[in-house]
Design a protein around this motif. Structure first.
Motif, PDB file in Angstrom:
ATOM      1  N   PRO A 117      13.821 -11.264  61.100  1.00 48.81           N
ATOM      2  CA  PRO A 117      12.756 -11.118  62.099  1.00 48.81           C
ATOM      3  C   PRO A 117      11.392 -10.781  61.503  1.00 48.81           C
ATOM      4  N   ALA A 118      11.371  -9.961  60.453  1.00 49.52           N
ATOM      5  CA  ALA A 118      10.086  -9.595  59.852  1.00 49.52           C
ATOM      6  C   ALA A 118       9.404 -10.813  59.229  1.00 49.52           C
ATOM      7  N   ASP A 119      10.206 -11.703  58.592  1.00 52.76           N
ATOM      8  CA  ASP A 119       9.626 -12.911  58.010  1.00 52.76           C
ATOM      9  C   ASP A 119       9.129 -13.862  59.089  1.00 52.76           C
ATOM     10  N   ALA A 120       9.884 -13.948  60.184  1.00 49.93           N
ATOM     11  CA  ALA A 120       9.447 -14.805  61.292  1.00 49.93           C
ATOM     12  C   ALA A 120       8.149 -14.281  61.899  1.00 49.93           C
ATOM     13  N   THR A 133      11.091 -17.613  73.270  1.00 49.00           N
ATOM     14  CA  THR A 133      12.547 -17.638  73.113  1.00 49.00           C
ATOM     15  C   THR A 133      12.985 -16.806  71.919  1.00 49.00           C
ATOM     16  N   TRP A 134      12.230 -16.923  70.800  1.00 49.50           N
ATOM     17  CA  TRP A 134      12.583 -16.123  69.618  1.00 49.50           C
ATOM     18  C   TRP A 134      12.426 -14.637  69.892  1.00 49.50           C
ATOM     19  N   LEU A 135      11.335 -14.276  70.549  1.00 46.82           N
ATOM     20  CA  LEU A 135      11.047 -12.871  70.764  1.00 46.82           C
ATOM     21  C   LEU A 135      12.071 -12.224  71.684  1.00 46.82           C
ATOM     22  N   THR A 136      12.483 -12.947  72.727  1.00 46.35           N
ATOM     23  CA  THR A 136      13.451 -12.362  73.661  1.00 46.35           C
ATOM     24  C   THR A 136      14.864 -12.384  73.107  1.00 46.35           C
ATOM     25  N   GLY A 137      15.087 -13.097  72.015  1.00 49.11           N
ATOM     26  CA  GLY A 137      16.429 -13.199  71.479  1.00 49.11           C
ATOM     27  C   GLY A 137      16.734 -12.261  70.339  1.00 49.11           C
ATOM     28  N   ILE A 138      15.724 -11.583  69.773  1.00 45.79           N
ATOM     29  CA  ILE A 138      16.009 -10.693  68.648  1.00 45.79           C
ATOM     30  C   ILE A 138      16.582  -9.386  69.154  1.00 45.79           C
ATOM     31  N   THR A 139      17.294  -8.676  68.281  1.00 43.74           N
ATOM     32  CA  THR A 139      17.960  -7.425  68.656  1.00 43.74           C
ATOM     33  C   THR A 139      16.935  -6.322  68.860  1.00 43.74           C
ATOM     34  N   PRO A 140      17.306  -5.279  69.625  1.00 42.86           N
ATOM     35  CA  PRO A 140      16.345  -4.171  69.844  1.00 42.86           C
ATOM     36  C   PRO A 140      15.859  -3.533  68.555  1.00 42.86           C
ATOM     37  N   ASP A 141      16.769  -3.348  67.570  1.00 39.74           N
ATOM     38  CA  ASP A 141      16.341  -2.723  66.315  1.00 39.74           C
ATOM     39  C   ASP A 141      15.344  -3.604  65.569  1.00 39.74           C
ATOM     40  N   ALA A 142      15.625  -4.897  65.540  1.00 37.67           N
ATOM     41  CA  ALA A 142      14.697  -5.810  64.868  1.00 37.67           C
ATOM     42  C   ALA A 142      13.363  -5.874  65.609  1.00 37.67           C
ATOM     43  N   PHE A 143      13.410  -5.794  66.944  1.00 35.55           N
ATOM     44  CA  PHE A 143      12.169  -5.814  67.720  1.00 35.55           C
ATOM     45  C   PHE A 143      11.279  -4.626  67.358  1.00 35.55           C
ATOM     46  N   THR A 144      11.875  -3.457  67.181  1.00 35.15           N
ATOM     47  CA  THR A 144      11.097  -2.274  66.788  1.00 35.15           C
ATOM     48  C   THR A 144      10.440  -2.480  65.433  1.00 35.15           C
ATOM     49  N   ASP A 145      11.131  -3.186  64.535  1.00 38.54           N
ATOM     50  CA  ASP A 145      10.565  -3.402  63.199  1.00 38.54           C
ATOM     51  C   ASP A 145       9.391  -4.365  63.212  1.00 38.54           C
ATOM     52  N   VAL A 146       9.477  -5.407  64.030  1.00 34.40           N
ATOM     53  CA  VAL A 146       8.431  -6.431  64.013  1.00 34.40           C
ATOM     54  C   VAL A 146       7.303  -6.135  64.988  1.00 34.40           C
ATOM     55  N   LEU A 163       3.688  -5.549  63.539  1.00 38.47           N
ATOM     56  CA  LEU A 163       3.083  -6.767  63.015  1.00 38.47           C
ATOM     57  C   LEU A 163       2.601  -7.675  64.140  1.00 38.47           C
ATOM     58  N   LEU A 164       3.428  -7.856  65.169  1.00 38.92           N
ATOM     59  CA  LEU A 164       3.033  -8.710  66.280  1.00 38.92           C
ATOM     60  C   LEU A 164       1.874  -8.095  67.057  1.00 38.92           C
ATOM     61  N   ARG A 165       1.913  -6.788  67.200  1.00 41.35           N
ATOM     62  CA  ARG A 165       0.839  -6.144  67.963  1.00 41.35           C
ATOM     63  C   ARG A 165      -0.494  -6.302  67.248  1.00 41.35           C
ATOM     64  N   ARG A 166      -0.472  -6.181  65.921  1.00 38.79           N
ATOM     65  CA  ARG A 166      -1.716  -6.373  65.183  1.00 38.79           C
ATOM     66  C   ARG A 166      -2.220  -7.803  65.332  1.00 38.79           C
ATOM     67  N   THR A 167      -1.286  -8.765  65.338  1.00 38.06           N
ATOM     68  CA  THR A 167      -1.688 -10.166  65.450  1.00 38.06           C
ATOM     69  C   THR A 167      -2.350 -10.445  66.791  1.00 38.06           C
ATOM     70  N   PHE A 168      -1.693 -10.024  67.875  1.00 38.56           N
ATOM     71  CA  PHE A 168      -2.185 -10.378  69.201  1.00 38.56           C
ATOM     72  C   PHE A 168      -3.303  -9.458  69.682  1.00 38.56           C
ATOM     73  N   SER A 169      -3.477  -8.303  69.059  1.00 34.28           N
ATOM     74  CA  SER A 169      -4.568  -7.416  69.474  1.00 34.28           C
ATOM     75  C   SER A 169      -5.931  -7.965  69.080  1.00 34.28           C
ATOM     76  N   ASP A 170      -5.966  -8.932  68.152  1.00 37.97           N
ATOM     77  CA  ASP A 170      -7.248  -9.533  67.769  1.00 37.97           C
ATOM     78  C   ASP A 170      -7.780 -10.492  68.817  1.00 37.97           C
ATOM     79  N   TYR A 171      -6.932 -10.910  69.763  1.00 38.19           N
ATOM     80  CA  TYR A 171      -7.379 -11.835  70.801  1.00 38.19           C
ATOM     81  C   TYR A 171      -8.267 -11.118  71.805  1.00 38.19           C
ATOM     82  N   GLU A 172      -9.124 -11.887  72.437  1.00 38.46           N
ATOM     83  CA  GLU A 172      -9.953 -11.338  73.510  1.00 38.46           C
ATOM     84  C   GLU A 172      -9.069 -10.874  74.668  1.00 38.46           C
ATOM     85  N   PRO A 173      -9.480  -9.801  75.373  1.00 39.67           N
ATOM     86  CA  PRO A 173      -8.648  -9.309  76.489  1.00 39.67           C
ATOM     87  C   PRO A 173      -8.336 -10.381  77.525  1.00 39.67           C
TER      88      PRO A 173
END
Length: 794
Positions: A657-660, A691-704, A707-717
């Motif tokens: 998940p971290a690589d994805a 589909t990928w995001l909703t399919g990963i395990t809860p533990d993997a979701f906490t790890d990624v 990274l995802l929050r930093r990516t999408f926080s750069d977008y305009e509100p």
């Protein structure tokens, strides 16, 4: 006069200035001694020049180290300035009596300090002590009531100020009491143990010993027809009688450096205490108004405030001014003050003109209470050759220095604007940052430049430091660039320097920089360094012709760097950790933009091949592979289907998940805008990520998640909200979904039959019937909508 008159003042106090003027008119001394560096005796006559307009300052700096400098500022309302101007106008001798700058600048930690008390350690705040003794908790308000609101009086008017020296005797008595208190120390106790080491030039005892020596010299020459104007704190020490030998012993062993001194413009903002000036005041603009207003200072002040607010678009009328005056006077009466002060006028402005809001009031404080007034120094004042050359260029190019922010748009096709640009770039090479480049608001053409100009007094020190490089701005910038080329350790520094030499039009320095650049590029094998250096070099090649400069040599160097990057980049991207991969992704972006500007046959095709390799090589970091795929997609080299397959492969269950998440960051992030729009308008890509995001395990979701929050926080509100709504309304549910478009409606389809028949040239109804069957292809044809993956409409 039976003894020299000691006029103790507050630095930059208008009430003190008026009192000094009245005292001098009454005393008519033959010599006026002022607190300041004695080196200024030889240039004090410049204060009488009609071109000298305060605020100004004396600038003293060490000859061998111009960065070691100190200022002695004067405003029009400074008592010392009033004394100097009076003496010069009446033929009296003017001398400065403070410790010489040669000793002050020899002490450690004096670089850039403001005198008189900013350069030599200010004493305890006597205003606070006196105000506390009088029962006031606000020293500024107490001083306004006791001194600044006095009119100075004239002898014989029968008023409380009939004796011009009365206020100074009272101040001297108060200061003597303060200095004899435990916290102040005895006024005459300046001796120190013999083994205490050399004296500190910043110590009050050392300064006052020198003042007494200078006072003795003046009395010996002019008798008792001498008047001293100095900080009130020093008066008791000058009044005490001490043996000449004791004062000389106090000054023995002082460190010393060779110095130069000149007049420089100053600003009201730098007189403010908030600027860090040791003898600063809270409201320079207000004090300047109090000193200059001939009568009715409150009414004139509030009228000025109203005019400024009207210029900013606020509906302020004469009725507002009248009501503000009444309110200020009422507040002063309720608070037991003789006249409305700054506090009362500010409260009145807030309530009446600003409707209780502090937003416009902040503008009043910034522009009027403090202010950006910039003084002027005449050409007759001493200056270094570099300062004179800059002043000449400023006049020739009609580029007047101002303390406030000044935005300039330059059109490099015009000779004057091109010369202005060269001057500003040359000054930046000398670390004299009078102007800062910014994005142009009027267009993106290479012939446009936008600058934000603001002259600050400390730039005079930078200019003095730059004098070691040459006597003209061009010569100094050339020498500085050549020295920087010899000292540069990084390849990127040299390419940036080459670009700056082109912008500054320094043809003599450019060969030296290019020689150092070629040598460094030949030895540097780090692809990251090469990628970091390429953009500045390519910009120089592409835009140098706007300034009519020869960039052929730069073009060859840039092409060589690009070739080495193409060869080494895939290997350099292997085995990188997260931070290094993110940095390398930024380098890929920068090289991509540079290649787009590099006008060489075949360069674009070779770079496309490198990006393809990066996008498809499995063991490279996800950030790099995702970024390469995105760049290929934006260029139209990668089809939407191929992009979807790469994304599906990157997000497959076999991938960590971290690589994805890293691949997603590289693909949708980066330094270029548009990643969010891609997800908003391409449902297949959004569906794959969903589909990928909703399919990963809860533990993997906490790890990624970080990274995802930093990516999408750069977008305009607004863009984040639109993507969220698209997901909430049901985007594509997976990688196998086919976009079938809206439901088939035969009646709506029949309405377009005449147009379809005309476009397709169908005469036979059977052919027509076959042409409009509800196939997926027909439905896609009729579902015309923007397609951000293919660069058109489908």
């Amino acid at each position: 006069m039976n003894a020299p008159a000691l006029l103790g003042v507050r630095h930059h106090g208008p009430g003190s200035a008026r009192a000094v003027r009245a005292a001098l008119e009454w005393l008519r001394p033959r010599a006026v001694l002022v607190e300041g560096p004695p080196e200024a005796d030889k240039i004090v006559h410049c204060a009488a020049d009609q071109g000298m307009r305060p605020p100004v300052a004396l600038l003293a700096h060490a000859t061998d180290d111009p960065g070691r400098a100190a200022f002695w500022p004067f405003a029009a309302f400074s008592p010392e300035w009033t004394a100097i101007r009076w003496a010069l106008a009446h033929g009296a001798e003017v001398r400065f009596i403070d410790l010489p700058a040669a000793h002050t600048l020899a002490a450690p930690g004096t670089a850039g300090r403001d005198g008189p008390d900013g350069a030599a350690g200010p004493p305890p705040d006597p205003l606070a002590l006196l105000a506390g003794a009088a029962g006031h908790d606000d020293p500024e308000r107490w001083w306004e009531d006791a001194v600044e609101h006095r009119d100075g009086g004239r002898p014989g008017d029968g008023g409380p100020d009939d004796d011009p020296l009365g206020p100074f005797r009272a101040v001297a008595e108060a200061m003597a009491a303060l200095r004899s208190a435990p916290e102040g120390g005895p006024a005459g106790d300046e001796t120190s143990p013999a083994d205490a080491g050399p004296p500190d030039p910043r110590d009050d005892a050392v300064r006052e010993a020198h003042m007494r020596l200078r006072l003795r010299e003046a009395v010996k020459e002019f008798g008792h027809e001498v008047t001293v104007v100095c900080g009130a704190w020093h008066v008791p020490a000058l009044a005490v009688r001490r043996p000449l030998a004791a004062d000389r012993r106090t000054l023995k062993g002082l460190p010393k450096v060779r110095t130069e001194i000149s007049w420089v413009p100053w600003t009201h903002r730098r007189l403010a205490r908030s600027s860090g000036y040791g003898a600063g005041i809270a409201a320079p603009g207000w004090y300047a108004h109090l000193y200059a207003a001939p009568d009715r200072p409150v009414e004139r002040w509030l009228a000025t405030v109203a005019r400024m607010l009207r210029e900013e678009g606020r509906p302020v009328s004469s009725a507002h001014v009248i009501e503000s005056v009444r309110l200020a006077e009422t507040l002063a009466a309720l608070r037991g003050r003789p006249l409305p002060g700054l506090t009362e006028t500010t409260d009145a402005v807030r309530a009446v003109m600003c409707d209780g809001s502090d937003v416009p009031l902040a503008l009043v404080r910034d522009r009027l209470v403090i202010g950006d007034d910039l003084g002027e120094v005449p050409d007759t004042a001493p200056a270094t050759p570099l300062q004179r050359d800059l002043a000449r260029l400023q006049r020739a190019l009609r580029l007047k220095p101002e303390a406030g922010v000044q935005d300039k748009e330059l059109d490099l096709r015009k000779n004057t604007d091109a010369e202005r640009s060269r001057l500003l770039h040359r000054l930046r090479l000398l670390d004299v940052d009078w102007g800062a480049p910014r994005a142009s608001r009027t267009g993106l053409g290479t012939f446009r430049e936008a600058w934000r100009l603001s002259w600050r007094p400390e730039l005079a020190v930078r200019l003095a430091e730059a004098g070691v490089w040459g006597t003209t701005v061009e010569a100094a910038a050339t020498a500085r660039a050549e020295a920087a080329a010899r000292e540069a350790d990084r390849l990127a520094d040299l390419t940036t320097l080459a670009e700056r030499c082109l912008l500054a039009a320094l043809p003599t320095a450019l060969p030296v920089v290019l020689g150092a650049l070629a040598d460094r590029a030949a030895l540097d094998t780090d692809v990251g360094h090469l990628a970091e250096a390429l953009p500045a070099l390519v910009r120089s090649v592409r835009y140098g012709d706007v300034r009519r400069t020869d960039t052929a040599a730069l073009d060859d160097v840039a092409a060589g760097l690009a070739d080495r990057i193409f060869v080494g980049l895939p290997t350099a991207c292997a085995g990188l950790d997260r931070d290094a991969a993110r940095e390398m992704s930024g380098h890929v972006d920068a090289v991509h933009r540079a290649v787009a500007l590099l006008d060489r046959p075949g360069v674009g095709d070779r770079w496309t091949a490198v990006l393809t390799t990066l996008a498809e090589r499995e063991h490279l970091p996800g950030e790099v592979r995702g970024r390469a795929a995105r760049l290929l997609l934006d260029e139209g080299t990668l089809t939407a289907d191929r992009t979807a397959r790469l994304l599906g492969r990157a997000l497959s269950p076999a991938v960590a998940p971290a690589d994805a998440a890293a691949w997603i960051e590289g693909f949708t992030g980066g330094t270029e805008p548009g990643g969010g729009l891609l997800l908003l308008h391409d449902e297949r890509l959004l569906g794959l990520i969903d589909t990928w995001l909703t399919g990963i395990t809860p533990d993997a979701f906490t790890d990624v998640l970080p990274l995802l929050r930093r990516t999408f926080s750069d977008y305009e509100p607004a863009l984040r909200r639109a993507i969220g709504e698209r997901v909430a309304n049901g985007p594509a549910t997976g990688p196998t979904r086919v976009d079938t478009g809206p439901a088939w409606d035969p009646e709506r389809a029949a309405a377009v039959l005449p147009t379809m028949r005309l476009l397709l040239g169908l005469d036979d109804e059977a052919e027509e019937e076959r042409a409009i069957q509800p196939t997926a292809a027909a439905r896609q044809l009729m579902d015309i909508r923007p397609d951000f993956t293919g660069g058109g409409a489908r």
